[in-house]
Design an enzyme around this catalytic site. Structure first.
Site, PDB file in Angstrom:
ATOM      1  CD  GLU A  80      -2.841   1.177   0.138  1.00 42.92           C
ATOM      2  OE1 GLU A  80      -3.553   0.180  -0.043  1.00 42.92           O
ATOM      3  OE2 GLU A  80      -2.878   2.157  -0.613  1.00 42.92           O
ATOM      4  CG  ASP A  84      -0.991   4.619  -0.987  1.00 47.33           C
ATOM      5  OD1 ASP A  84      -1.557   4.001  -1.907  1.00 47.33           O
ATOM      6  OD2 ASP A  84      -1.291   4.513   0.209  1.00 47.33           O
ATOM      7  CB  SER A 329      -5.019   1.312  -2.994  1.00 50.82           C
ATOM      8  OG  SER A 329      -5.429   0.948  -1.731  1.00 50.82           O
ATOM      9  CG  ASP A 372     -20.036  10.501 -18.500  1.00 53.67           C
ATOM     10  OD1 ASP A 372     -19.905   9.899 -17.421  1.00 53.67           O
ATOM     11  OD2 ASP A 372     -21.135  10.709 -19.045  1.00 53.67           O
ATOM     12  N   GLY A 391     -23.203  10.702 -17.439  1.00 56.50           N
ATOM     13  CA  GLY A 391     -23.359  11.567 -16.271  1.00 56.50           C
ATOM     14  C   GLY A 391     -22.839  10.872 -15.021  1.00 56.50           C
ATOM     15  CG  ASP A 393     -21.515   6.053 -13.190  1.00 56.99           C
ATOM     16  OD1 ASP A 393     -20.734   5.492 -12.404  1.00 56.99           O
ATOM     17  OD2 ASP A 393     -21.159   6.499 -14.299  1.00 56.99           O
TER      18      ASP A 393
END
Lengths: 412, 199
Positions: A80, A84, A329, A372, A391, A393
């Site tokens: 992780e 990151d 992540s 989109d 749009g 969601d």
């Protein structure tokens, strides 16, 4: 890039071409939880491979609670943190120092609240002189350990990304509300708080759906939203993917490779004003067919995610080798890096950081600033989940960022 | 009279209610003191975050935030007074610097009496342990001043990190902690008290 995502792929996908100029005034923070931590040799391997002319890069580390040397915990996971930081730091270029807020006793509610105590002290920390003394933050020197324990001695970064989360069912409404309010306070101070939406589709974190009683269980059928993604005062980031044999110049779809990007509707928080139009348009034009007994169909609850970015096939240096990593992540630190560069541009012209972005990104003024996403879904709880649609969601939110357009809007 | 403050119907997936705690074990209780003006958070935040607002970008300082939301003296005093009258010595009652929390290291016996709760050790299928209760109560005159108390009904001991790795030949296997691939090993709120727990 449909097989392996690198920083160059992300720059091409989102048209990120920007060289920071306000690095001494700007800041970007990433939250990690001990024992999870980064490995310096992996950071260097990544830098040598992907940053031209850079052999070594390292974050600032702000330790919280106990001053433990947490940089090289042998035997503990570091996927992780490596992920990151390698992407968060690379995308903002090696010029912008990134700060890790390292919660050192693990990831408990206690730790979280101790951390925010460091930001909002009413006694010593509220003293403007103490805050002013720290005005040079966040560049105290390479890997210098800074103690957040003494309240108010550290300013929170302008953007903070966290790739950890719970489900609403794990904590009580009262605790969730209090934690959410703390994020609201950070927003008031001009901090953009980003959270990964989760990787388990509509089931929320941990692949556990809810029973009718509200308890998470593997055999439940009720959608279990991710927290803090459902907090209306944070920005929730979902994940997308480049389809097989597609290029960066073709539309992405919702991430369905290895993970399913989480999204849905809160059982705790009411729908904030800023997303009413977008969400109600979705519910009207693409009403989900699931019975009201398995999701919050009232049309009055906070919906997430807010936006998304690629979360599939990230090349990450782990234990001296490159591996592929998937998940929201990955997408949250990328959005954090993009917003950090926008802050950089704003600071360069004398403007303030963008702070809490949700009212802005949902506004008509930002129309067209996101790509989109209209393909894909987020299965879970024995269902196909929700669909990505034109749009907003509940799979990919408003879509992926178009960096030049976002930059233009935020500079206007 | 006491009133129910929080209740959980059952433990989350993977956790099971195990043994009773020793009455002399220590539980680090934290009382989240109700904050002032928190109901106006939307209004304040929108004022500085909506692009059309005249105050867009006029962010607050830490001092302004702290002052606006600090709990009232009445709330602090009421909780403090109740704890003292319940037999907790004043020197054991700590107010955090933010004034948002009161901390008391209480024995299980004291905590169960204060909160009318039944604290148990919960065990995860991976072997991790967590201390919690199914419900707790507060005196009716205290309840309005307390948002919640921890550790009680929350199961935050397993924060999940939403990342995953591939089945590619370069696979990096996350250690299987039996709780799905996204669970970070964490420390229980009563870390450091293993000795008491063993007793």
């Amino acid at each position: 890039c449909d097989k392996k995502i690198t920083p160059a792929c992300l720059r091409a996908l989102y048209d990120i071409h920007y060289e920071p100029v306000s690095t001494s005034k700007n800041s970007y923070g990433i939250m990690e939880y001990t024992p999870e931590t980064y490995v310096q040799s992996d950071m260097d391997l990544f830098a040598k491979t992907y940053i031209s002319g850079v052999d070594h890069f390292t974050p600032n580390v702000v330790s919280i609670e106990r001053n433990v040397n947490q940089t090289q915990h042998k035997g503990f996971p570091h996927v992780e943190a490596n992920l990151d930081l390698q992407y968060g730091m690379t995308l903002v270029t090696s010029k912008q120092k990134v700060t890790i807020y390292q919660l050192e006793t693990g990831a408990s509610i206690n730790d979280f609240f101790d951390a925010v105590d460091g930001f909002f002290c009413t006694s010593k920390g509220a003293d403007p002189d103490i805050l002013a003394r720290d005005a040079t933050y966040p560049d105290p020197g390479p890997s210098e350990y800074r103690k957040l324990r003494n309240c108010g001695t550290v300013k929170p970064a302008n953007v903070i990304s966290t790739s950890y989360g719970l489900s609403e069912a794990h904590i009580s409404l009262r605790t969730a509300a209090r934690q959410c309010a703390e994020y609201g306070k950070l927003g008031l101070m001009g901090v953009t708080v980003l959270y990964s939406s989760g990787d388990n589709g509509v089931a929320g974190v941990g692949k556990a759906c809810l029973l009718a009683t509200g308890s998470p269980t593997s055999s439940g059928k009720v959608f279990n939203p991710t927290f803090p993604s459902t907090c209306p005062y944070i920005t929730s980031v979902g994940a997308t993917q480049i389809d097989h044999d597609s290029s960066v110049f073709e539309p992405e779809s919702a991430c369905e490779r290895v993970i399913y990007s989480s999204g849905g509707f809160s059982n705790y928080f009411a729908m904030p004003e800023y997303q009413k139009d977008a969400v109600q348009r979705y519910l009207k034009n693409y009403p989900p067919s699931y019975p009201a007994s398995i999701w919050n169909s009232t049309g009055k609850s906070r919906a997430f995610p807010d936006l998304s970015a690629n979360g599939a096939n990230y090349v990450v240096a782990i234990d001296g080798k490159f591996n592929l990593v998937y998940g929201t992540s990955a997408s949250s630190p990328v959005i954090g890096a993009i917003l950090t560069m926008i802050n950089d541009a704003r600071l360069a012209v004398g403007k303030k950081p963008i702070g809490f972005i949700n009212p802005a990104i949902y506004s008509s003024a930002f129309s067209g600033a996101f790509n989109d996403i209209t393909k894909g879904s987020n299965p879970g709880c024995g269902t196909l989940g929700f669909n990505s649609t034109p749009g907003w969601d509940p799979v990919t939110g408003l879509g992926t960022p178009n960096f030049p357009k976002l930059l233009k809007h935020w500079l206007e | 009279p006491y009133v129910l403050h929080e209740k959980r119907s059952s433990a989350p997936y993977g956790w099971s209610r195990a043994r009773k705690l020793s009455s002399t074990a220590i539980i680090p209780l934290r009382f989240a003191i109700a904050q002032s003006n928190i109901d106006k958070m939307d209004e304040y935040l929108y004022d500085v975050s909506v692009p059309m607002s005249p105050n867009y970008g006029n962010h607050w300082t830490a001092a302004e935030v702290a002052a606006k939301f600090a709990p009232s003296h009445d709330s602090i005093d009421t909780i403090h007074s109740w704890l003292m009258h319940s037999g907790i010595q004043p020197e054991r009652i700590k107010l955090t610097q933010s004034k948002g929390w009161i901390k008391v290291d209480a024995t299980v016996e004291e905590a169960e009496s204060l909160l009318q709760a039944d604290f148990r050790v919960y065990t995860h299928e991976t072997g991790k342990e967590h201390v919690a209760c199914e419900s707790y109560r507060l005196p009716a005159h205290i309840a309005p001043h307390v948002d919640f108390v921890i550790p009680t009904v929350n199961f935050d001991a397993n924060l999940a990190k939403p990342s995953d790795t591939t089945s590619d030949p370069t696979l990096y296997e996350l250690p299987d902690d039996g709780n799905g691939p996204k669970i970070v090993g964490t420390v229980d709120p009563i870390v450091g008290l293993a000795g008491e727990l063993k007793d």
